[in-house]
Design an enzyme around this catalytic site. Structure first.
Site, PDB file in Angstrom:
ATOM      1  N   GLU A 453       0.811  -1.222   0.000  1.00 11.07           N
ATOM      2  CA  GLU A 453       0.000   0.000   0.000  1.00 11.07           C
ATOM      3  C   GLU A 453       0.850   1.280   0.000  1.00 11.07           C
ATOM      4  O   GLU A 453       0.824   2.060   0.958  1.00 11.07           O
ATOM      5  CB  GLU A 453      -0.950  -0.002   1.198  1.00 11.07           C
ATOM      6  CG  GLU A 453      -1.950  -1.145   1.176  1.00 11.07           C
ATOM      7  CD  GLU A 453      -2.864  -1.135   2.389  1.00 11.07           C
ATOM      8  OE1 GLU A 453      -2.696  -0.246   3.243  1.00 11.07           O
ATOM      9  OE2 GLU A 453      -3.724  -2.017   2.487  1.00 11.07           O
ATOM     10  N   GLU A 528      -4.835  -8.891   0.758  1.00  7.35           N
ATOM     11  CA  GLU A 528      -5.419  -8.521   2.053  1.00  7.35           C
ATOM     12  C   GLU A 528      -6.824  -8.004   1.783  1.00  7.35           C
ATOM     13  O   GLU A 528      -7.002  -7.091   0.979  1.00  7.35           O
ATOM     14  CB  GLU A 528      -4.566  -7.454   2.744  1.00  7.35           C
ATOM     15  CG  GLU A 528      -4.969  -7.138   4.158  1.00  7.35           C
ATOM     16  CD  GLU A 528      -4.007  -6.155   4.808  1.00  7.35           C
ATOM     17  OE1 GLU A 528      -4.481  -5.256   5.510  1.00  7.35           O
ATOM     18  OE2 GLU A 528      -2.783  -6.281   4.597  1.00  7.35           O
TER      19      GLU A 528
END
Length: 724
Positions: A453, A528
């Site tokens: 991220e 995720e």
């Protein structure tokens, strides 16, 4: 015993203890010891080490919490001496008196020892970190002169400056990579003690989770011959040729601290799981002084047993260095034979068979011990995940300890191995290289992840950064794909997804089909997708007591909303048992509970997580079901839940379900929400759509709790409708 007397007992001998020839066989784990293994006398035997000539240096350390200011340097002579090697001042000096410092045994996390501070950073567990110092002295036997000596630190959180005998030997800027210090040029022998001093600054943060503070992994002293195998110097990842034949290419990197070149013989021998020799090869190589040289060998293997989560078969590979008949150095590495492919249309295949990957994202900290985790606890955590039905783990978001990887190799848990720092500059690229060199022989590792991220993921700059990092990985290991966990930016004209082999999606479930349609040849993985807060064994949220329900109701703001109970996500893919859906390769859940693995009912909505269930479970009426942790209303009031004290999936009794189906009514007179089959798992439609659309008020929650509707099963009396 005073400290000097203790140190006198820790002098290194030239002969190190003998280790068993092979590690103890690992039995298949069936989860029968949950929630904790049965107590027994003594510790489990330590697995046979890869390098027998390493000595554990976990004891004998002194620790001081807080900084020790360096004295101010004044005057010409003092300034002149300050610029010289071996002239460290303050707590780094060899003559510094640390007798009033506390003795500690490593691994050590000083943050977990501190009190919870409501004013401290919530992301660091409300613990103050600060600065600390460690010191230790060791005495080296004169017989070790001429040997290569190296100190290996498994992990120091976070920024560390290391002195040996008053000279700075390393500065490290991450708490998640190992540090290897060549002790040889600074070493003193006999009665001259060697002083190791380490200043640890844990104020810098690398993550947004609990990171701990201090030397939280093991420290080793490696004692090797002048000509030796360098640290992580054996690359022996098995390969399968196009014709189906197997071989083990072995590359051995040698070092030489002698003053002249030496010619030595490198031998490689592969054993079967029972210890019988399968193949061998040897080669001669000349090693120049103070330089690394390599030897390459190849071991053909006929019809090996394959490694998989269901059958984690390991083969010992022995690598030896000989000078004539003299054994100079040796490594024992456990390897596994397996093939895997990522296909954008058919999913993930292991050993030629489709495999639905059911994994979890786990941070390394654990309740009660912080990051200073005992080896046996790593093994227990892996066995608990296996018993849960998991077959993969992603270490969020940093290099895992070797003890975890050892357990994953032994018990059969696939590993997405993740780099911490997204930065291709030299210091941080060296951390990535260290990670790949250390773990590229492990059968459990099947993906290299270069980041998680990152805001630059959708930019040309991010693309160029990942392109360089991926090239570095491929130069060291061309057998595994590179991925990056993206939570945005995958549709920009130039982005990170174009520089990796497999695209990782974090919390972007609605984008799966869109991306697959736009890029049908690019495999994607859900790196995720679920993030829920819970307190195991609690069934009603009470934030005044810091209690979170275990029903997955309390999700993180960055995670997608939990679908209504009993309904699957509109983007969930369903595939026949034994096959993989298009591009849907891994579904990972992420739990922040009290240091324990997630329950079976907390896995992704896409797949059932019951250990004994296929990827999608279908009831006899054709409705898709998953393990349920809510009870349902019946004609006699609240159903009695068969509470599983071990924290597994709960099954709901539906004694009056058949009559209710016939009447089309619930026991309380309202329309039934879903048909139920007696004896099956509840469909999670335990609450009405009205309650799914809006949260309960505080008054309603309190009233339900008083009536027993949200209380743990063990607090209810049988036959009274759930009231206490």
């Amino acid at each position: 015993m005073d400290r000097r007397a203790f140190l006198a007992t820790t002098a290194l001998a030239t002969a190190l203890p003998a280790f068993p020839a092979r590690a103890k066989a690992v039995d298949t784990y069936n989860g029968s010891d949950v929630p904790m293994p049965a107590p027994h006398d003594g510790l489990d035997p330590r697995p046979t080490p890869e390098e027998s000539g390493r000595l554990l240096l976990d004891q004998g350390w002194r620790f001081h919490l807080g900084d020790v200011p360096m004295p101010e340097i004044k005057g010409h002579q003092a300034t002149y001496e300050n610029a010289k090697a071996g002239a460290a001042h303050g707590a780094a000096a060899m003559t510094f008196d640390d007798s009033d410092w506390r003795e500690v045994t490593l691994p050590h996390d000083w943050a977990i020892e501190s009190a919870v501070d409501p004013q401290a950073n919530v992301s660091q567990g409300y613990r103050r970190r600060g600065i600390g110092w460690y010191r230790r002295t060791i005495r080296l036997d004169p017989a070790l002169q001429g040997k290569f000596l190296e100190i290996d630190f498994g992990g120091i959180a976070t920024n560390a400056t290391i002195w040996i005998n008053g000279t700075i030997v390393d500065r490290n800027w991450s708490g998640f990579n190992g540090v290897h210090v060549d002790l040889t040029p600074y070493a003193r022998f006999g009665d001259e003690l060697n002083t190791i001093a380490i200043r640890v600054d844990a104020e810098p943060m690398e993550g947004w989770w609990y990171e701990g503070a201090g030397i939280y992994r093991h420290v080793w002293l490696a004692v090797r011959a002048p000509i030796h195998i360098v640290t992580d110097g054996v690359h022996c990842d098995p390969r399968r040729a196009a014709d189906g034949s197997w071989s083990v290419p072995v590359e051995v990197t040698l070092g030489n601290i002698a003053t002249d070149a030496r010619r030595v013989t490198v031998e490689a021998e592969l054993l079967d799981p029972q210890g019988a020799k399968l193949a061998g090869d040897s080669a001669d190589v000349e090693v120049q002084p103070l330089r690394n040289d390599t030897a390459n060998l190849r071991l053909p293997v006929a019809d090996p047993r394959l490694w998989s989560p269901d059958s984690p078969t390991l083969y010992p590979l022995l690598v030896r260095i000989r000078d004539g008949e003299t054994l100079l150095d040796e490594r024992r590495i456990l390897i596994g034979f397996r093939t895997f492919t990522f296909d954008s249309r058919t999913g993930f295949h292991l050993n030629g068979q489709p495999l639905k990957i059911k994994g979890t994202c786990n941070h390394q900290d654990h309740a009660g011990v912080g990051t200073a985790i005992p080896d046996s606890l790593w093994d227990w955590r892996v066995r608990r995940l296996k018993a849960l039905g998991s077959n993969a783990i992603r270490m969020s978001h940093n290099a895992p300890p070797t003890e975890l990887l050892d357990a994953c190799d032994r018990h059969g848990l696939l590993v997405m191995n993740e780099n911490r720092q997204f930065n291709p500059s030299p210091d941080y690229m060296a951390q990535l290289e260290w990670l790949v060199r250390r773990d590229r022989n492990r059968p459990s590792v099947f993906l290299w992840s270069v980041f998680n991220e990152e805001p630059m993921q959708g930019s040309p700059q991010g693309y160029e950064m990942v392109r360089r990092m991926a090239a570095t990985v491929k130069a060291l290991d061309d057998s595994r794909p590179v991925t990056a966990a993206m939570n945005d930016g995958m549709f920009t004209p130039l982005n990170v997804s174009q520089a990796v082999d497999v695209v990782g999606f974090n919390y972007q479930i609605p984008q799966y089909d869109k991306y697959h349609a736009a890029f049908p040849d690019k495999p994607l993985t859900s790196s995720e997708d679920t993030s829920a807060f819970s307190t195991r064994g609690e069934w009603a949220t009470d934030k005044t007591r810091n209690i979170m329900t275990s029903y997955d109701d309390e999700g993180a703001p960055w995670a997608p909303p939990t679908p209504p109970r009993g309904r699957r996500s509109p983007n969930a893919r369903s595939s026949p048992a034994g096959s993989s859906g298009p591009g849907s390769i891994i579904m990972a859940s992420r739990r922040r509970s009290n240091g324990r693995p997630p329950r079976a009912s907390s896995a992704s909505w896409t797949f059932a997580a019951s250990p004994s269930s296929p990827s999608t479970s279908t009831a006899r009426n054709g409705s898709t079901t998953r393990p349920c942790s809510r009870s349902s209303r019946t004609g006699t009031g609240r159903a009695r839940r068969n509470a599983d004290p071990r924290g597994g999936a709960h099954q709901c009794r539906t004694r009056h379900a058949a009559a209710q189906r016939q009447e089309g009514r619930r026991g309380d007179g309202r329309p039934a929400q879903a048909a139920r089959i007696p004896g099956t798992l509840c469909s999670r439609q335990a609450r009405s759509d009205r309650l799914s659309r809006r949260p309960r008020s505080r008054a309603r929650r309190d009233r339900d709790r008083r009536r027993g509707l949200g209380a743990p099963a063990h607090t209810r009396s049988a036959g009274n409708g759930g009231r206490r």
